[in-house]
Design a protein around this motif. Structure first.
Motif, PDB file in Angstrom:
ATOM      1  N   TYR A   1      -4.144 -16.723  31.012  1.00 35.39           N
ATOM      2  CA  TYR A   1      -2.859 -16.108  30.910  1.00 35.39           C
ATOM      3  C   TYR A   1      -2.901 -14.707  31.177  1.00 35.39           C
ATOM      4  CZ  TYR A   1      -1.850 -19.857  27.488  1.00 35.39           C
ATOM      5  OH  TYR A   1      -1.912 -20.947  26.799  1.00 35.39           O
ATOM      6  N   HIS A   2      -2.042 -14.093  32.330  1.00 32.56           N
ATOM      7  CA  HIS A   2      -2.062 -12.837  32.701  1.00 32.56           C
ATOM      8  C   HIS A   2      -1.301 -11.880  31.509  1.00 32.56           C
ATOM      9  CE1 HIS A   2      -3.199 -13.433  36.717  1.00 32.56           C
ATOM     10  NE2 HIS A   2      -2.748 -14.713  36.330  1.00 32.56           N
ATOM     11  N   ARG A   3      -2.080 -10.774  30.976  1.00 33.86           N
ATOM     12  CA  ARG A   3      -1.636 -10.250  29.878  1.00 33.86           C
ATOM     13  C   ARG A   3      -1.844  -8.693  30.327  1.00 33.86           C
ATOM     14  NH1 ARG A   3       0.869 -14.061  29.097  1.00 33.86           N
ATOM     15  NH2 ARG A   3       0.969 -15.257  27.093  1.00 33.86           N
ATOM     16  N   TYR A   4      -1.026  -7.589  29.323  1.00 36.75           N
ATOM     17  CA  TYR A   4      -1.179  -6.226  29.991  1.00 36.75           C
ATOM     18  C   TYR A   4      -2.061  -5.896  28.480  1.00 36.75           C
ATOM     19  CZ  TYR A   4      -0.933  -1.630  31.659  1.00 36.75           C
ATOM     20  OH  TYR A   4      -1.167  -0.469  32.178  1.00 36.75           O
ATOM     21  N   PHE A   5      -3.373  -5.207  28.587  1.00 33.89           N
ATOM     22  CA  PHE A   5      -4.066  -4.652  27.561  1.00 33.89           C
ATOM     23  C   PHE A   5      -4.076  -3.415  27.537  1.00 33.89           C
ATOM     24  CE2 PHE A   5      -5.333  -9.116  27.605  1.00 33.89           C
ATOM     25  CZ  PHE A   5      -5.729  -9.450  26.464  1.00 33.89           C
ATOM     26  N   LEU A   6      -4.014  -2.904  26.424  1.00 36.33           N
ATOM     27  CA  LEU A   6      -4.028  -1.477  26.222  1.00 36.33           C
ATOM     28  C   LEU A   6      -4.755  -1.103  24.850  1.00 36.33           C
ATOM     29  CD1 LEU A   6      -0.767   0.240  25.608  1.00 36.33           C
ATOM     30  CD2 LEU A   6      -0.856  -2.265  25.554  1.00 36.33           C
ATOM     31  N   LEU A   7      -5.333   0.282  24.819  1.00 39.91           N
ATOM     32  CA  LEU A   7      -5.830   0.857  23.581  1.00 39.91           C
ATOM     33  C   LEU A   7      -4.608   1.540  22.720  1.00 39.91           C
ATOM     34  CD1 LEU A   7      -8.454   1.140  21.614  1.00 39.91           C
ATOM     35  CD2 LEU A   7      -8.722   3.302  23.280  1.00 39.91           C
ATOM     36  N   ASP A   8      -4.594   1.334  21.445  1.00 36.98           N
ATOM     37  CA  ASP A   8      -3.573   2.370  20.832  1.00 36.98           C
ATOM     38  C   ASP A   8      -3.916   3.681  20.850  1.00 36.98           C
ATOM     39  OD1 ASP A   8      -1.818   0.503  20.218  1.00 36.98           O
ATOM     40  OD2 ASP A   8      -2.354   0.264  18.049  1.00 36.98           O
TER      41      ASP A   8
END
Length: 1001
Positions: free
Chosen positions: A33-40
């Motif tokens: 799955y292509h997902r956009y990951f980020l750190l809070d």
């Protein structure tokens, strides 16, 4: 030119994670799955979107993360159907929760993966103190040192310096940087600030320095070993050297010596800290080059017969251009001898004024006086090597001028000439060690029956052959060129001792009639024919006799043949045109570096031993030799120059790298990286390759950097190295030009690992990899001779061969299982495994959940209270591995002796095998087949005995690594240190040659 900001600190990584990245989330059953990951922003959670889950569920709390693994080292990655399509360097996994679940991710580049791995590990280490740590790191040791550099220039304390001074200072600190690139970076910074003028402030100086002088790939490596600090302390550096670089006997004093030598800041030197700049300087130093320094001096046994060595050899040494019209010059001899050449050619003809001259007869090459060449040879013969020099004398002179030749050689070379008559009771030539400082003449010699002062001998005239071919369209076979006869004087004949030139007829004739001091020369075409049609006979011939191979006379441009084509047959003297650079000379130069560049390289044992089976054209594994797996990661490049003569693209370079393997046919392979566009200064490749090497002792690795151009790819640089000279770990490869000069500041940064498919090789250098279940296990097979008494002996060898294979492969499988549970690939060693699991063995209050009892030879893991199931599984797998190691150590010697006993018993039949076979009714082809099968079986037995011996050594090494890693990590049970266990050995310690007998030791 790329303008993206480089990563130079943990703060850069965290900021990049807050901005986010697109990553691929890997699940079982080949789902991605292509997902956009980020750190809070508060750095408490890792989130991804879009997701079908509730937004509060599409996240992982940072405090729940147990570890971050690099590569494809979880069950999901290993079982995923498309794992082979995923780059090892772009994959990483987040292990979280009490059940050690995994979030398996793939980045678009290795750089992005490194940012996430580094940032997450930093967050795990410092938790709620992350912000404080990031703020304190802004005023770190490195910034203080760079600021001090600025202040030393700003003597008037104006707060700014001139652009010229700023550029010069940065260039002094990093000589590989181009002045234009540094100036452009300052101008871009000023433009972004709408600043007029060219003065540089301290903040601007620090920012540009960080941007230009930080290599992200080295920063990511530093934080792996620094416990997420911005520097390495002495213990961190020790761990890096031992676990990654394979260097043993390291202590804090040695670490401090390295820090004091390479750390540029006084603060770092005083505190024993190695900053990113010191670490970079160390990794780029000769201490971390890919070439093993042990091989810079003579390191091989030099007491074997001369025929057991490859000899660095020159063809038409007097030529400095092509071999039909080119000039002759004494500089050809100087160049060759300075390069370690041990066999030079002198083509001698009658000259004016009764002075013989040297040139290629029947061609338009110019002439040089024979006497002046002998003078030069006398001066430079032992300039680069003390071992014997062979003068290949092609004599076309009259009796009168032959006598002049003899006078010059005796007067100028004197006692250096070796004229001792061969010992009729010996069977082999003297050794290079015995012949130190001596000059041998290879030439025609009068037969012992000739009693006069002169006589007839044959004349193989290479120049006449070339001239003849230049005027003919129909090329004859080279051995059909008419043979002339000429007169030879006795005085010249007497200078020839153990290198008498004779004409080759056929192998069976040579085996029966050729004397050990007689040398045959083969035209390249004829040698290729024998290599293809009689590979086994050619190898056996070269076990006893010297063979010289010279290039085809059709190579009028002085191009070179591939020396590997003839080395694989055991040909010792493969004559090369030293004046012609390119791939073939790169192979020749690289090959002879491995023994102190002394001009002699000991051939593989399988090509020397009287009873051994080896075919030069094998396209499969070699009997009795364990294949090695070579893992090479091309990480980055530095300061690639623009290709010479290239002008179409201006200063733009679009580099890519080829990794080539040269050796026996089964080993020849090549792979290439992607092209990095418009970046010759600091291209990042981050690509990994794997090669199977079936005969390591004859293999070479060549790195070639090319410029990708639609008109035609152009050469930038290369480096060629024998497989046996590779240093494992993180290494720099110094690139060389087409003509062999070192390219200033140009290099490749690589990682090298060597593992073993079936448990052989050098144990301290090579680990283990491929697992095989017992049902699918392959056992070495012995052939039937159809000679009953001999077959009975070999039949008795089958059970110990199976036992040896089981011991090795059971141990191999257990070690690989443990590596996988540690979250590491098969490339890792057990010290790295222990370092990887050590954090899992600590509870929340840093008390150990598992300790190692080191009081006995076999360290055991002991649970300290209740532990999670995942840790119990690690302990169980560790115990199984220890049992397999124990089985090898306790049983290997007895199995080894059984194999050796069968080998000895079989060798009793060797001398009379023909007559025994004849009595059994075997004739001609069947008898020949029986002899070949006997040789095959003996080779298998030797190989299996060696592999088992090496497996035991490797097992002992594994136990030492476990023991030392436990002490280093503080996981040892108090009071259980075993003082008898030594640190692991240096990664490239040479295993001594075994005694020259039929059974090993």
């Amino acid at each position: 030119m790329p303008t993206e900001k480089k990563i130079s600190s943990a703060s850069d990584c965290i900021n990049s994670m807050v901005e986010g990245s697109e990553l691929k989330k890997v699940r079982s059953n080949s789902r991605i799955y292509h997902r956009y990951f980020l750190l809070d922003a508060d750095m408490q959670s890792l989130r991804w979107e879009p997701s079908k889950k509730d937004s509060e569920k599409a996240k992982i709390d940072i405090k729940s993360i147990k570890e971050v693994r690099t590569g494809k080292n979880t069950d999901i990655f290993r079982s995923n159907g498309i794992s082979d399509q995923i780059s090892e360097d772009c994959a990483f996994s987040v292990i979280y929760g009490e059940n050690y679940e995994s979030l398996d991710l793939v980045a678009n580049s290795a750089d992005v993966a490194n940012i996430w791995v580094t940032g997450l590990r930093y967050l795990i280490s410092y938790g709620k103190h992350t912000l404080d740590m990031l703020e304190s790191s802004q005023d770190n040791m490195r910034t203080s040192w760079v600021s001090q550099m600025f202040s030393e220039i700003d003597v008037d304390n104006l707060g700014h310096i001139t652009l010229c001074n700023a550029v010069q200072c940065i260039r002094d600190l990093n000589p590989g940087l181009k002045t234009s690139k540094i100036e452009l970076k300052f101008k871009e910074l000023h433009k972004s600030k709408d600043k007029a003028g060219t003065e540089v402030t301290k903040e601007e100086f620090v920012e540009v320095f960080h941007e230009l002088c930080t290599r992200p790939e080295i920063y990511f490596l530093l934080v792996q070993f620094s416990s997420n600090k911005e520097f390495l302390d002495t213990k961190d550096l020790m761990m890096f050297l031992e676990a990654e670089q394979g260097v043993a006997h390291i202590n804090e004093e040695i670490s401090l010596e390295i820090i004091n030598k390479y750390e540029p800041s006084k603060e770092g030197q005083e505190k024993g800290w190695l900053s990113i700049d010191g670490f970079t300087k160390y990794l780029m130093s000769p201490d971390c080059y890919i070439f093993d320094p042990e091989h810079k001096k003579v390191c091989q046994d030099m007491k074997q017969p001369l025929s057991h060595y490859f000899i660095n050899s020159s063809h038409n040494t007097y030529l400095i251009e092509d071999q039909f019209r080119g000039p002759s010059d004494i500089t050809g001899y100087i160049r060759a001898l300075k390069m370690g050449c041990r066999s030079v050619e002198l083509d001698v003809w009658d000259g004016p004024d009764n002075e013989p001259v040297i040139y290629t007869g029947h061609t338009m090459t110019s002439q040089i006086v024979f006497r002046s060449v002998i003078d030069i040879i006398n001066k430079y013969a032992f300039f680069a090597s003390e071992y014997p020099l062979i003068l290949c004398l092609e004599n076309h002179c009259s009796i009168k001028q032959q006598k002049v030749m003899v006078q010059h050689m005796k007067k100028i070379l004197g006692d250096k000439l070796y004229t001792t008559s061969p010992n009729m009771e010996e069977s082999y030539l003297p050794s290079p060690d015995v012949l130190k400082g001596r000059i041998l003449i290879k030439a025609k010699k009068l037969s012992s029956s000739c009693s006069g002062v002169e006589g007839d001998v044959t004349d193989e005239d290479e120049g006449a052959e070339m001239s003849q071919r230049m005027g003919k369209e129909n090329v004859e076979q080279p051995n059909n060129v008419p043979v002339k006869r000429f007169q030879l004087c006795k005085e010249l004949s007497e200078l020839v001792s153990i290198c008498k030139s004779v004409q080759f007829k056929e192998f069976q004739v040579s085996f029966q009639a050729q004397k050990y001091w007689e040398v045959c020369s083969f035209n390249e075409v004829l040698a290729s024919k024998y290599a293809n049609e009689n590979p086994g006979d050619f190898v056996n011939y070269n076990k006893r006799f010297l063979a010289r191979v010279f290039p085809s006379p059709m190579r009028i441009d002085s191009s070179n043949m591939n020396p590997q084509d003839f080395w694989k047959c055991g040909c010792q003297i493969v004559a090369m045109n030293f004046q012609t650079p390119g791939l073939m000379m790169d192979l020749n130069i690289g090959w002879f570096r491995q023994n102190g560049n002394c001009g002699y390289v000991l051939r593989p044992a399988i090509m020397r031993e009287e009873v051994s089976f080896f075919s030069a054209n094998t396209k499969d594994s070699v009997p009795g030799v364990s294949p090695q797996l070579l893992h090479i990661k091309i990480i980055s490049g530095q300061n690639f120059p623009k290709p010479k003569g290239s002008g179409a693209k201006g200063d733009v370079v679009d580099p890519y790298v080829y990794v080539e393997i040269h050796g026996i046919p089964a080993d020849c392979a090549e792979q290439r990286t992607k092209t990095v566009h418009q970046n010759g200064d600091a291209p990042i490749f981050d690509e990994s390759f794997e090669f199977q090497i079936n005969l390591p002792e004859l293999a070479m690795v060549r790195f070639v950097v090319l410029d990708d151009d639609y008109i035609g790819d152009e050469f930038i640089g290369q480096y060629t190295i024998p497989f046996e000279c590779l240093q494992t770990g993180y290494r720099h490869v110094p690139l060389q030009s087409l003509t062999g000069e070192v390219l200033a500041h140009a290099s490749l940064f690589v990682h090298v690992a060597i593992t073993n498919r079936r448990g052989g090789g050098k144990p301290h250098k090579r680990g283990l990899s491929v697992r095989k279940g017992k049902k699918s296990r392959e056992y070495a097979s012995l052939r039937t001779l159809w000679i009953k008494t001999v077959d009975e002996v070999f039949k008795n060898a089958q059970p110990p061969i199976r036992d040896a294979t089981d011991l090795r492969e059971n141990m191999q499988n257990a070690v690989v299982s443990f590596k996988e549970l540690c979250g590491l690939s098969s490339v890792a060693n057990l010290m790295q495994c222990m370092l990887a699991v050590s954090p899992r063995f600590l509870g929340s209050d840093n008390t150990p959940l598992v300790v190692l009892n080191l009081s006995e030879q076999y360290p055991t893991m002991e649970l300290q209270g209740i532990v999670p199931e995942v840790l119990k599984k690690i302990v169980t797998t560790y115990d199984m591995m220890i049992q397999s190691l124990k089985a090898v150590i306790e049983n290997a010697d007895a199995v080894y002796e059984k194999i050796v006993h069968c080998q000895r018993a079989a060798m009793e039949f060797h001398e009379h095998l023909h007559s025994i076979g004849t009595k059994e009714g075997l004739k001609e082809r069947k008898l020949q087949k029986a002899v070949e099968s006997f040789t095959w079986n003996i080779t298998i037995l030797k190989g299996q005995a060696d592999l088992l011996k090496y497996a035991k050594n490797e097992t002992l090494e594994n136990l030492k690594q476990i023991h030392y890693a436990a002490l280093s990590c503080g996981l040892n049970k108090p009071g259980t240190e075993n003082a008898d266990v030594q640190k692991p050995r240096r990664s490239l310690e040479v295993i001594p040659e075994k005694a020259n007998d039929e059974t090993g030791d």
